[in-house]
Design a protein around this motif. Sequence first.
Motif, mmCIF file in Angstrom:
data_model
loop_
_atom_site.group_PDB
_atom_site.id
_atom_site.type_symbol
_atom_site.label_atom_id
_atom_site.label_comp_id
_atom_site.label_asym_id
_atom_site.label_seq_id
_atom_site.Cartn_x
_atom_site.Cartn_y
_atom_site.Cartn_z
ATOM 1 N N ASP A 261 -69.731 36.981 -10.140
ATOM 2 C CA ASP A 261 -69.345 36.711 -11.532
ATOM 3 C C ASP A 261 -68.992 35.231 -11.641
ATOM 4 O O ASP A 261 -67.843 34.855 -11.841
ATOM 5 N N TYR B 177 -66.537 39.147 -4.651
ATOM 6 C CA TYR B 177 -65.660 39.256 -5.819
ATOM 7 C C TYR B 177 -64.400 38.410 -5.764
ATOM 8 O O TYR B 177 -63.580 38.480 -6.681
ATOM 9 N N LYS C 273 -74.431 37.650 -15.130
ATOM 10 C CA LYS C 273 -73.425 37.557 -14.063
ATOM 11 C C LYS C 273 -73.987 38.048 -12.733
ATOM 12 O O LYS C 273 -73.453 37.734 -11.663
ATOM 13 N N ASP C 274 -75.078 38.821 -12.777
ATOM 14 C CA ASP C 274 -75.713 39.344 -11.566
ATOM 15 C C ASP C 274 -76.747 38.388 -10.980
ATOM 16 O O ASP C 274 -77.546 38.788 -10.120
ATOM 17 N N GLN D 197 -69.410 32.819 -13.784
ATOM 18 C CA GLN D 197 -69.188 32.224 -15.101
ATOM 19 C C GLN D 197 -70.397 31.393 -15.531
ATOM 20 O O GLN D 197 -71.122 30.838 -14.700
#
Length: 503
Positions: A420, A493, A367-368, A422
Amino acid sequence: MAQRHPRLHPLRAIPGRTLPIAVAALCVVALAPSASAAARHHYTPGAEGVGDAYFPLEGNGGYDAQNYSLDLTYDPDYDQLDGVVTMTARATQDLSSFDLDLSGMDVQRVKVDRHKADFKRRGQELIITPRKGLRKGATFTTAITYGGVPQTIVGSPIVFGSPYGFLHTPDGAFVGDEPNGASSWFPVNDHPSDKATYDFEVTVPKGLTVVANGLPDGQRSGDAAFSRRSAATAASTFKWRERYPMASYLATIDIGKWDVKQGKTPGGVNNYTAVDPVLLQDQPDAVNFFYDTTSEATDLWSQLFGKYAFETTGAIGDDARYNGEPLGFSLETQSKPVYSAVRSTSTIAHELAHQWFGDAVSPERWKDVWLNESFATFAQWYWSEKHGGATVHDQARTTYNSRPFPDPAGRPFWSVVTADPQRDTMFNQRVYSGGGMALEFLREKIGDDKFFTVLRTWYAQHKYGNGRTEQFTALAQKVSGQDLTQFFKDWLYSPIKPDLPQG
């Protein structure tokens, strides 16, 4: 990773073939516990994954890989790969069994500490049970004998259907593993959170050459046995060594015919550039083009981000095809990126920026991945500005203005969360240019001096290891002295189109 070429379409996998098992080995060395010591320890299986939300079964628990030694033979006439792989690792718990990742291929035998070990296959998991438990803190090696035809990964939405992993080319092989292709051709703890050093010894039919990560470590010629041939064949063996920690998805062995140029960048970094002679038919200066651009970009990023982390820089330019169709991607394999054709200078600059952001500092979780791609995109924009193109300021705003909100049907961008994204959209443009915008707007908010201090400090603190988004945002707040909570909420985010900063 560079953006995938838009003309590629999902392709069908090559049907599997029944193949003879060839030899490969993976060794584990450990101090065997005494009976009394064993009674004081409770041995349990290592986890079958590291808990990554995007790839739950990638990587494995219970040990920390230290080194992989790959002793392989590859026969392009049959697409057959065989070998001996030796993993040295340290147990992080009292282990009764542990897993490695391996997709396809045939496993003949496994030894742990030179003793035969039981093993079984379950999907991509190779589950190994040593004769005796492995004590926490013990260093061990494991030997796996395996072989087969590595199957190219095709049709995955993660990379827009493009083939990746181990690709069989007209004269050999082209290997680009991100994110989960390494385990398609060798047994490995296949997650970037567990880095290791690598040694390669690859034997191929005479007339072919092998290029891998790190520096060349010798070669020899003579007859060799290939499992699909009835008699020994004239062959060459090439050794390479990557002595700095490397994530598994950055490992590569590229096999074929190469025009090679070696030397040093003006800044003193070794440069090993190898180009398929086929590419010279359309661009006769391709070797110098790759070599010179690589040298320039490596030295520029060294000045901007910090001293280059590895023993060599370079490039591997191949006429790489799948089912006759040209591949459309490049990948930041450690120490020398792979390119499936002659690419632009900005693409080369992008892949080399990954040597800092992605290779030296790798994502702790998938996710990073924006910590790889957004940083390389920002660097690519910076390169363009330095070469007379639009400023990074203007490129960020052009990108912002070109993306309507809400997203048009079938064209996700703002709806993808940068930090994030996916799994199936982890290489969406929001992770590339969206994060590139976020970095440029952070630069404008805290100023050039503090911004580049953040990047250099991030690299210095996490070099040869891993990082996660929360660590980066905390560092930015500390260096800037500003409360950046809302900024990062909006730009990293949230699935929104934040207001454009003024300036």
